[in-house]
Scaffold this motif. Structure first.
Motif, PDB file in Angstrom:
ATOM      1  N   ASP A 158       0.836  -1.199   0.000  1.00  0.00           N
ATOM      2  CA  ASP A 158       0.000   0.000   0.000  1.00  0.00           C
ATOM      3  C   ASP A 158       0.877   1.257   0.000  1.00  0.00           C
ATOM      4  N   VAL A 159       1.986   1.225   0.743  1.00  0.00           N
ATOM      5  CA  VAL A 159       2.876   2.384   0.809  1.00  0.00           C
ATOM      6  C   VAL A 159       3.449   2.690  -0.576  1.00  0.00           C
ATOM      7  N   GLU A 160       3.886   1.645  -1.285  1.00  0.00           N
ATOM      8  CA  GLU A 160       4.462   1.865  -2.613  1.00  0.00           C
ATOM      9  C   GLU A 160       3.405   2.398  -3.578  1.00  0.00           C
ATOM     10  N   ARG A 161       2.209   1.837  -3.509  1.00  0.00           N
ATOM     11  CA  ARG A 161       1.135   2.286  -4.406  1.00  0.00           C
ATOM     12  C   ARG A 161       0.771   3.741  -4.122  1.00  0.00           C
ATOM     13  N   GLU A 162       0.675   4.098  -2.834  1.00  0.00           N
ATOM     14  CA  GLU A 162       0.326   5.473  -2.478  1.00  0.00           C
ATOM     15  C   GLU A 162       1.467   6.443  -2.800  1.00  0.00           C
ATOM     16  N   THR A 163       2.704   5.954  -2.740  1.00  0.00           N
ATOM     17  CA  THR A 163       3.837   6.792  -3.108  1.00  0.00           C
ATOM     18  C   THR A 163       3.816   7.090  -4.604  1.00  0.00           C
ATOM     19  N   VAL A 164       3.456   6.086  -5.404  1.00  0.00           N
ATOM     20  CA  VAL A 164       3.296   6.300  -6.849  1.00  0.00           C
ATOM     21  C   VAL A 164       2.241   7.377  -7.091  1.00  0.00           C
ATOM     22  N   GLU A 165       1.120   7.275  -6.379  1.00  0.00           N
ATOM     23  CA  GLU A 165       0.053   8.273  -6.545  1.00  0.00           C
ATOM     24  C   GLU A 165       0.535   9.672  -6.143  1.00  0.00           C
ATOM     25  N   ALA A 166       1.358   9.737  -5.093  1.00  0.00           N
ATOM     26  CA  ALA A 166       1.882  11.028  -4.649  1.00  0.00           C
ATOM     27  C   ALA A 166       2.818  11.628  -5.696  1.00  0.00           C
ATOM     28  N   LEU A 167       3.653  10.793  -6.300  1.00  0.00           N
ATOM     29  CA  LEU A 167       4.565  11.284  -7.329  1.00  0.00           C
ATOM     30  C   LEU A 167       3.798  11.759  -8.567  1.00  0.00           C
ATOM     31  N   VAL A 168       2.714  11.060  -8.897  1.00  0.00           N
ATOM     32  CA  VAL A 168       1.870  11.492 -10.016  1.00  0.00           C
ATOM     33  C   VAL A 168       1.276  12.868  -9.712  1.00  0.00           C
ATOM     34  N   ALA A 169       0.839  13.058  -8.462  1.00  0.00           N
ATOM     35  CA  ALA A 169       0.279  14.349  -8.052  1.00  0.00           C
ATOM     36  C   ALA A 169       1.323  15.459  -8.132  1.00  0.00           C
ATOM     37  N   LEU A 170       2.598  15.080  -8.018  1.00  0.00           N
ATOM     38  CA  LEU A 170       3.680  16.064  -8.096  1.00  0.00           C
ATOM     39  C   LEU A 170       4.102  16.342  -9.540  1.00  0.00           C
ATOM     40  N   GLY A 171       3.435  15.667 -10.496  1.00  0.00           N
ATOM     41  CA  GLY A 171       3.701  15.969 -11.904  1.00  0.00           C
ATOM     42  C   GLY A 171       4.388  14.890 -12.701  1.00  0.00           C
ATOM     43  N   HIS A 172       4.714  13.753 -12.054  1.00  0.00           N
ATOM     44  CA  HIS A 172       5.336  12.662 -12.776  1.00  0.00           C
ATOM     45  C   HIS A 172       4.264  11.806 -13.457  1.00  0.00           C
ATOM     46  N   SER A 173       4.639  11.107 -14.535  1.00  0.00           N
ATOM     47  CA  SER A 173       3.709  10.180 -15.176  1.00  0.00           C
ATOM     48  C   SER A 173       3.628   8.903 -14.347  1.00  0.00           C
ATOM     49  N   GLN A 174       2.592   8.095 -14.606  1.00  0.00           N
ATOM     50  CA  GLN A 174       2.457   6.819 -13.899  1.00  0.00           C
ATOM     51  C   GLN A 174       3.685   5.948 -14.121  1.00  0.00           C
ATOM     52  N   VAL A 175       4.161   5.882 -15.356  1.00  0.00           N
ATOM     53  CA  VAL A 175       5.321   5.041 -15.673  1.00  0.00           C
ATOM     54  C   VAL A 175       6.552   5.539 -14.923  1.00  0.00           C
ATOM     55  N   GLU A 176       6.805   6.852 -14.966  1.00  0.00           N
ATOM     56  CA  GLU A 176       7.961   7.418 -14.269  1.00  0.00           C
ATOM     57  C   GLU A 176       7.871   7.166 -12.771  1.00  0.00           C
ATOM     58  N   ALA A 177       6.682   7.352 -12.206  1.00  0.00           N
ATOM     59  CA  ALA A 177       6.504   7.184 -10.762  1.00  0.00           C
ATOM     60  C   ALA A 177       6.791   5.751 -10.338  1.00  0.00           C
ATOM     61  N   ARG A 178       6.279   4.799 -11.090  1.00  0.00           N
ATOM     62  CA  ARG A 178       6.530   3.391 -10.752  1.00  0.00           C
ATOM     63  C   ARG A 178       8.018   3.071 -10.813  1.00  0.00           C
TER      64      ARG A 178
END
Length: 207
Positions: A158-178
């Motif tokens: 859950d932490v990794e998934r929510e961190t991906v979502e946080a990075l997306v909110a900061l302007g990164h793409s889903q692929v980049e965030a993962r």
């Protein structure tokens, strides 16, 4: 139509899995990302969700029925969508699918043509056709819930998934965030909350 097959995995080649079902052994084509997940399961009973196609040249009278196997119905549905794009077809899709469904779907949804062209056999023109036809149909595949992940693939916490979502909110793409989260974990990041994991990602210079 055969939509599911269960048997003992006796062998894996570069392109196919061989399942022993009673006294019969079936050859089932599998994409590379499925083959990698099946590797540790040799000798075990496995179930593959399948689609059928006819291989060969009808003008020469050489037609062979084939099966293609996936570990989940979601993977199978995604593959069929990719095959529906003009110029792709079963053989090209089989060769191209070397990465998990959710990663390819995220790249399509984000119209990341450059990322899609990293798939074997997919050029820029083909990638653009894939994006044009499929980008509005990718959300459910790009956000596959944990229960839909293949058995052989380690699920994100859950932490990794929510961190991906946080990075997306900061302007990164889903692929980049993962990729950033995965790279940080591989580098030894131990963050157990979104805040600490983000801090480690930035500290490692990966954001």
């Amino acid at each position: 139509m055969i939509t599911k097959i269960t048997g003992r995995l006796t062998e894996l080649s570069e392109t196919a899995a061989y399942l022993e079902c009673g006294y019969v052994e079936h050859e089932v084509y599998v994409p590379d990302f499925v083959r990698r997940q099946l590797g540790p399961k040799r000798g075990e009973e496995v179930t593959l969700r399948t689609i059928e196609f006819i291989e060969g040249n009808p003008q020469k009278g050489r037609l062979t029925p084939r099966l293609i196997g996936f570990l989940t119905p979601v993977e199978r549905e995604f593959f069929e969508l990719v095959c529906s794009v003009d110029g792709v077809g079963v053989k090209k899709a089989l060769r191209a699918m070397v990465r998990p469904v959710r990663e390819v779907a995220a790249a399509i949804e984000e119209q990341d043509v450059k990322e899609i062209t990293t798939l074997p056999g997919i050029g820029a023109a083909m990638a653009e056709r894939i994006v044009a036809k499929l980008r509005r149909k990718m959300t459910r595949f790009a956000l596959m819930p944990e229960r839909d992940l293949p058995d052989g693939e380690s699920p994100k916490t859950d932490v990794e998934r929510e961190t991906v979502e946080a990075l997306v909110a900061l302007g990164h793409s889903q692929v980049e965030a993962r990729k950033k989260v995965e790279a940080a974990r591989e580098a030894g990041a131990k963050g157990r909350t979104v805040e600490t994991l983000l801090t480690e990602i930035y500290r490692l210079g990966r954001a």
